[in-house]
Every structure is written in structure tokens, then in C-alpha cells.
Design an enzyme around this catalytic site. Structure first.
Site, mmCIF file in Angstrom:
data_model
loop_
_atom_site.group_PDB
_atom_site.id
_atom_site.type_symbol
_atom_site.label_atom_id
_atom_site.label_comp_id
_atom_site.label_asym_id
_atom_site.label_seq_id
_atom_site.Cartn_x
_atom_site.Cartn_y
_atom_site.Cartn_z
ATOM 1 N N LYS A 116 0.826 -1.216 0.000
ATOM 2 C CA LYS A 116 0.000 0.000 0.000
ATOM 3 C C LYS A 116 0.853 1.257 0.000
ATOM 4 O O LYS A 116 0.511 2.240 -0.658
ATOM 5 C CB LYS A 116 -0.941 0.020 1.218
ATOM 6 C CG LYS A 116 -1.822 -1.212 1.359
ATOM 7 C CD LYS A 116 -2.669 -1.484 0.138
ATOM 8 C CE LYS A 116 -3.147 -2.921 0.123
ATOM 9 N NZ LYS A 116 -3.268 -3.540 -1.171
ATOM 10 N N GLU A 200 -3.289 7.251 7.696
ATOM 11 C CA GLU A 200 -4.034 8.153 6.809
ATOM 12 C C GLU A 200 -5.052 8.950 7.612
ATOM 13 O O GLU A 200 -5.588 8.458 8.607
ATOM 14 C CB GLU A 200 -4.826 7.342 5.753
ATOM 15 C CG GLU A 200 -4.015 6.832 4.604
ATOM 16 C CD GLU A 200 -4.872 6.046 3.609
ATOM 17 O OE1 GLU A 200 -6.110 6.037 3.743
ATOM 18 O OE2 GLU A 200 -4.283 5.445 2.701
ATOM 19 N N HIS A 235 -16.241 -5.175 4.943
ATOM 20 C CA HIS A 235 -15.266 -5.138 3.838
ATOM 21 C C HIS A 235 -15.539 -6.162 2.758
ATOM 22 O O HIS A 235 -14.688 -6.450 1.925
ATOM 23 C CB HIS A 235 -13.836 -5.259 4.365
ATOM 24 C CG HIS A 235 -13.519 -4.196 5.371
ATOM 25 N ND1 HIS A 235 -13.467 -2.872 5.037
ATOM 26 C CD2 HIS A 235 -13.305 -4.249 6.700
ATOM 27 C CE1 HIS A 235 -13.211 -2.154 6.118
ATOM 28 N NE2 HIS A 235 -13.113 -2.962 7.137
ATOM 29 N N ARG A 292 -5.976 -7.828 -10.612
ATOM 30 C CA ARG A 292 -6.653 -9.050 -11.067
ATOM 31 C C ARG A 292 -7.998 -8.685 -11.683
ATOM 32 O O ARG A 292 -8.449 -7.541 -11.579
ATOM 33 C CB ARG A 292 -6.919 -9.949 -9.851
ATOM 34 C CG ARG A 292 -7.732 -9.206 -8.791
ATOM 35 C CD ARG A 292 -8.426 -10.082 -7.786
ATOM 36 N NE ARG A 292 -9.430 -9.321 -7.072
ATOM 37 C CZ ARG A 292 -9.214 -8.562 -6.002
ATOM 38 N NH1 ARG A 292 -8.003 -8.477 -5.497
ATOM 39 N NH2 ARG A 292 -10.199 -7.891 -5.438
HETATM 40 C C1 MV4 Z 1 -10.321 4.350 4.402
HETATM 41 C C2 MV4 Z 1 -11.585 4.771 4.850
HETATM 42 C C3 MV4 Z 1 -11.707 6.071 5.283
HETATM 43 N N1 MV4 Z 1 -10.631 6.884 5.285
HETATM 44 N N2 MV4 Z 1 -9.295 5.217 4.419
HETATM 45 C C4 MV4 Z 1 -11.358 -0.280 3.958
HETATM 46 C C5 MV4 Z 1 -10.604 -1.373 3.290
HETATM 47 C C6 MV4 Z 1 -9.366 -0.777 2.771
HETATM 48 N N3 MV4 Z 1 -9.185 -1.172 1.413
HETATM 49 C C7 MV4 Z 1 -9.520 0.700 2.913
HETATM 50 N N4 MV4 Z 1 -10.736 0.950 3.616
HETATM 51 C C8 MV4 Z 1 -11.080 2.201 4.004
HETATM 52 N N5 MV4 Z 1 -10.098 3.112 3.992
HETATM 53 C C9 MV4 Z 1 -9.461 6.440 4.858
HETATM 54 N N6 MV4 Z 1 -8.416 7.253 4.884
HETATM 55 C C10 MV4 Z 1 -12.622 3.868 4.832
HETATM 56 C C11 MV4 Z 1 -12.371 2.575 4.413
HETATM 57 C C12 MV4 Z 1 -13.496 1.710 4.449
HETATM 58 C C13 MV4 Z 1 -13.981 1.152 3.294
HETATM 59 C C14 MV4 Z 1 -13.409 1.400 2.067
HETATM 60 C C15 MV4 Z 1 -13.899 0.856 0.930
HETATM 61 C C16 MV4 Z 1 -15.002 0.035 1.023
HETATM 62 C C17 MV4 Z 1 -15.592 -0.234 2.229
HETATM 63 C C18 MV4 Z 1 -15.092 0.312 3.372
HETATM 64 C C19 MV4 Z 1 -15.715 0.058 4.582
HETATM 65 C C20 MV4 Z 1 -15.215 0.613 5.714
HETATM 66 C C21 MV4 Z 1 -14.094 1.423 5.643
#
Ligand code: MV4
Length: 510
Positions: A116, A200, A235, A292
Site C-alpha cells: 500500500k 491516513e 469489507h 486481477r
Molecule cells: C479508508 C476509509 C476512510 N478513510 N481510508 C477499507 C478497506 C481498505 N481497502 C480501505 N478501507 C477504508 N479506507 C481512509 N483514509 C474507509 C475505508 C473503508 C472502506 C473502504 C472501501 C469500502 C468499504 C469500506 C468500509 C469501511 C471502511
């Protein structure tokens, strides 16, 4: 073009890939674990080879066994599908060593984008906006904490090796920092064998929007538009659609261009997805790249008219993306729901078992991608995804109406499914307005449901048991026909049918 492709996967995605092979005149080779001997992908493939016991570590994750099958069967290419080894750079490397073509990105590009923090650094160099935060793994927690103070709480600690929310912790204040750091690091170590974290700024209730990109081996990179994937539970995406109800043509162009710049910077080839968070003002921030084909690729197929698996195969064979595809404009609207064998009354716990009978939807604007059939037993050992039900239409409204209609046609007995969840979501005013965000579904599920089993149990008791009796009678008739022997005890059978019948009734409430 390839003559024979090894499909290093199972279930619906293996079926999806072998169908593309069939249409292209390429022979398909399936692999199966002991519990998948009777699976649909095995039945439909041109050839199938056993690769060991149920645990995926000893079968679908065994590169040695897959390479053995590829050699024995005389394959010239390998498609990894999604999950299992799809994002493990050791698979493309093993393929290269053995003179096989890997249908996916080069190992180096996969690794460059798998971390990441490396992805964030690449994004910054490619002028792609990222969420405010740090781009290097945290070395000294106290320094990261000082940074969090300056940035302002809340912040998110994330795993460098992360994905799927593992090793992620929300920190609301200084007081929470130390214990959140320890929890996230130990969870990351358990999940990825790598405890490094970064930081972040936390975005509240963003949309999750991803761009589908394709790159050929000759330097052309194109965006095929976005998918909105905000409806998630823990997620796990449960509904995806294209286009996103919030993205404007201007923002679509900007996000597509950003995704293409990032793919170029990473030396990317083949299908990839660039994930973004999008805030209420339509600012977008790069999150990560999935190297993918994705589960939700069919919604992009339905609005672009392209077959993404065939495109992947063509690119791996060295073909060029036709120039015209750079100007792809999506048409209409598509939406996918993921039907799982899980129990909505038991916190969506996996509920595998034997599928006794089914009726599947069809008709205008309906597509069903699945790896199951009547009489098949959904194994305990893997993700219990049964079917992806995809609807498309001229507008979002028509698409939702078709999806609801198709869900009403869908019946399955013998196992529990989450189909009722979609009937509920597709009636929610927020959802219908497109006002969804990454926490929306979790919040919905915490609200009391007016049609929940406990609230209506008594009034529905008799019609539910009628339905159960009918379902059981149908099953009896089927059983006599096929002489199949069930392992369920008669007492269990009865209560299962009753539950199933009741759920059927409840699912149909307005
Ligand atoms: C975040 C966020 C809010 N702010 N980053 C969740 C999985 C990972 N791929 C990144 N994720 C998130 N990152 C910041 N700075 C909220 C999420 C997140 C989320 C992101 C995409 C799809 C579903 C989610 C569910 C909860 C939190």
C-alpha cells in the site's frame, strides 16, 4: 492464440473463464480439490485434474501441483481468476520459469502495487490524489502519533501489506493511539506475516468507486469507466453497479485519466482495478490497486458490451487493444448482487449444504453467473458465493426494477441465502437515491428491521408452515426421483424446512 488454458480456480469464476475459452476455441483445463470433484467447473471444462484435499493450502494454493497439471495437460497459459493465487507474484514467476503465459500482470507490476505504501508513492509520482497521510511505513510510533496530532483526529492506521480491512484501526484521539497501534500491528502480522503500518486521515462516509483499466503489452492503457461498490458488509462488497450514481462525466474523465497514469507509472499490463474513496464534494483519493479480474467485472461488461475475460486472454497473447476502445462510453446501467449461502438470521454466518431445488431467474436484462446446480452440495471449505445476479437496463430505475423482479423469481431450498437482504436494500430510500457510503450497510443492519422474523413470527406462523410443508413435499418428490441420500436427520429437516418456509414468507413482505 493459446491452445489450452489452465484455470487455477474453482466455482463461478472458473466457469466464467472456461466459457470465454469455449467461445474462443481454446481448450479449458479445470483443477479440483477432493470436495470439488462434482463441482460445475469440473463438469463444464474440457479436462479436469485432481489437485489434493479440501484445504486450499494443499490444493488451489499449491503452485507445484498447478504447474504439474499444466505440464501433464500440455497447457500454454494459466488464468488465476480472483482470490487464491491471483495476486501472488510467485504464480506469474512460476509460469515464466516453465514457459507458460500468465493471464494477468507481470510479477513486478503486481509487487509494485501490492504494497500500500509503494502504491501511494507511485500515485504521488503519477500526480494521482491520495488521502492525506504518510507514504512510508511507520518506524517510530511516537513520531506517527505526532503526525496524527498535526493532521487532526480521527486517523486510520493501516497495514502496509493490507487489504480487506485487516490490520486497520480507527484512532479518535491521542489516548487511543498506543493500543490501536498494537492491535493493528498484531492483526497485520497474523493476516500477512508483516506487521508494518502506515497512517491516513480518516474520511467519514466516503463512496467507494473503482476504475476498471486495461493495458496491453504495447503501451496502450484505457479506462473502461467506474463501478460504485459502496454497499459493503465487513469489507465484503454485496452490491456493485455501473455507472456510479454520483459520478459526473467530468469526474469520470478525471478519475479515468488518473487511473491510467498510475497504471502507466507501474508498468501495468492486462486487467486491473484502481480503487478510490470519493467524498461528498466528489473529491477522489487513490486507495489501492487490485491486480486481477474482479468479482464485480460483469457490471462493466454489461454497460460496455465487452467480454473482459476474452480481453484478458487476447492481451496475454500479445494482441493490441483496438484504438476505438479508448473512447468507450458506457451505455445504460448495470447492477450485481452477490448471492451467498449464508444465514441472515445468524449474523450472515456461512450456511453451506445441499441444494435441494432451485428456480433461477431469467428474462429481459438478467444475467446469472454461477458455479452451482440442483443437487450439488456447497462445500464448507471455501467462500460460499453461490451466484452473481446481474441486471441491466436503460436507466438505474429500470435496472433496479429488473433486479427486484429477478430476486422474486429466485427460489432455492436446502440452504439459507442472503437473498432477503437484497429485497430489503432495494427498497431503501437512501439506496434508491444513490445516497450510499462505505458504512451505509453496517448502519442499516443495526437499525431494527420492520420485517424481521421476531417481530412477525406469530402472525406468520401458519402461512410459514404451509410454505414449509409444500417445500418439504417438493423435496420428498425430488429425493425419490434421484435416490440421493441426505445426511440431515429428520428432526433437523423439519425445522430447517419450517425456517426456510418462514423466511420465504418474510422475504416477500413489502
Ligand atoms: C479508508 C476509509 C476512510 N478513510 N481510508 C477499507 C478497506 C481498505 N481497502 C480501505 N478501507 C477504508 N479506507 C481512509 N483514509 C474507509 C475505508 C473503508 C472502506 C473502504 C472501501 C469500502 C468499504 C469500506 C468500509 C469501511 C471502511
Amino acid at each position: 492464440m493459446f491452445k489450452k488454458i489452465l484455470i487455477a480456480n474453482r466455482g463461478e469464476i472458473a466457469v466464467r473463464i472456461l466459457r470465454a475459452c469455449r467461445e474462443l476455441g481454446i481448450r479449458s483445463v479445470a483443477v479440483f480439490s477432493d470436495v470439488d470433484r462434482k463441482s460445475l467447473h469440473v463438469r463444464l471444462a474440457d479436462e479436469a485434474y485432481p489437485i489434493g484435499p479440501a484445504p486450499s493450502r494443499e490444493s488451489y494454493l499449491s503452485i507445484d501441483k498447478l504447474m504439474d497439471v499444466a505440464a501433464r495437460a500440455g497447457c500454454d497459459a494459466v488464468h488465476p481468476g480472483y482470490g487464491f493465487l491471483a495476486e501472488n507474484a510467485a504464480l506469474p514467476r512460476a509460469c515464466t520459469d516453465r514457459g507458460l503465459t500468465f493471464i494477468g500482470p507481470p510479477a513486478d507490476a503486481m509487487e509494485a502495487l501490492g504494497s500500500k505504501t509503494a502504491g501511494r508513492q507511485l500515485a504521488r509520482r503519477a500526480d494521482v490524489p491520495t488521502v492525506p497521510g504518510i507514504n512510508d511505513p511507520i518506524e517510530i510510533p511516537a513520531e506517527a502519533q505526532a503526525l496524527a496530532q498535526r493532521m487532526g483526529y480521527p486517523v486510520l492506521l493501516k497495514a502496509v501489506a493490507g487489504g480487506g480491512g485487516k490490520g486497520m484501526r480507527l484512532v479518535n484521539s491521542d489516548a487511543e493511539f498506543d493500543s490501536a497501534f498494537r492491535d493493528a500491528a498484531s492483526e497485520a502480522m497474523n493476516a500477512f506475516g508483516d506487521d508494518r503500518l502506515y497512517l491516513e486521515k480518516y474520511l467519514d462516509r466516503p463512496h467507494h468507486v473503482e476504475i476498471q483499466i486495461f493495458a496491453d503489452a504495447h503501451g496502450r492503457v484505457v479506462s473502461l469507466g467506474e463501478r460504485e461498490c459502496s454497499v459493503q458488509r465487513r469489507h465484503q462488497k454485496v452490491i456493485e453497479e455501473a455507472p456510479s450514481p454520483i459520478i459526473t462525466p467530468d469526474v469520470r474523465k478525471k478519475m479515468g485519466d488518473a487511473a491510467v497514469r498510475l497504471a502507466r507509472a507501474g508498468g501495468y499490463v492486462n486487467a486491473g482495478t484502481v480503487e478510490f474513496l470519493v467524498d461528498a464534494n466528489l473529491n477522489f483519493y487513490f486507495l489501492e490497486v487490485n491486480t486481477r479480474l474482479q468479482v464485480e467485472h460483469p457490471v462493466t461488461e454489461q454497460v460496455t458490451g465487452l467480454d473482459l475475460v476474452k480481453l484478458q486472454i487476447a492481451i496475454a497473447a500479445g494482441h493490441r487493444l483496438p484504438f476505438a476502445w479508448e473512447s468507450i462510453t458506457p451505455r445504460g446501467h448495470a447492477m450485481e448482487v452477490r448471492l451467498y449461502a449464508e444465514d441472515p438470521d445468524n449474523n450472515f454466518f456461512p450456511s453451506p449444504g445441499k441444494i435441494l431445488s432451485r428456480h433461477v431467474p431469467s428474462g429481459p436484462g438478467i444475467r446469472l453467473d454461477e458455479g452451482v446446480y440442483d443437487g450439488w452440495t456447497v462445500p464448507n471449505d471455501y467462500d460460499p458465493l453461490l451466484s452473481k445476479l446481474i441486471a441491466w437496463g436503460n436507466s438505474r430505475e429500470e435496472t433496479i426494477a429488473r433486479l427486484r423482479r429477478a430476486l422474486d423469481e429466485y427460489t432455492v431450498t436446502g440452504i439459507k441465502t442472503n437473498v432477503g437482504l437484497f429485497r430489503r436494500i432495494l427498497l431503501e430510500p437512501d439506496f434508491l437515491r444513490g445516497e450510499i457510503h462505505t458504512r451505509w450497510l453496517d448502519e442499516l443492519l443495526r437499525r431494527p428491521n420492520s420485517t424481521s422474523a421476531s417481530a412477525n413470527e406469530n402472525s406468520l406462523e401458519s402461512s410459514a408452515s404451509d410454505a414449509a410443508a409444500i417445500a418439504a413435499a417438493v423435496w420428498q418428490a425430488k429425493k425419490a426421483e434421484s435416490q440421493s441420500n441426505s445426511s440431515i436427520s429428520p428432526a433437523d429437516e423439519h425445522s430447517r424446512w419450517k425456517l426456510e418456509g418462514r423466511r420465504e414468507q418474510l422475504d416477500h413482505l413489502p
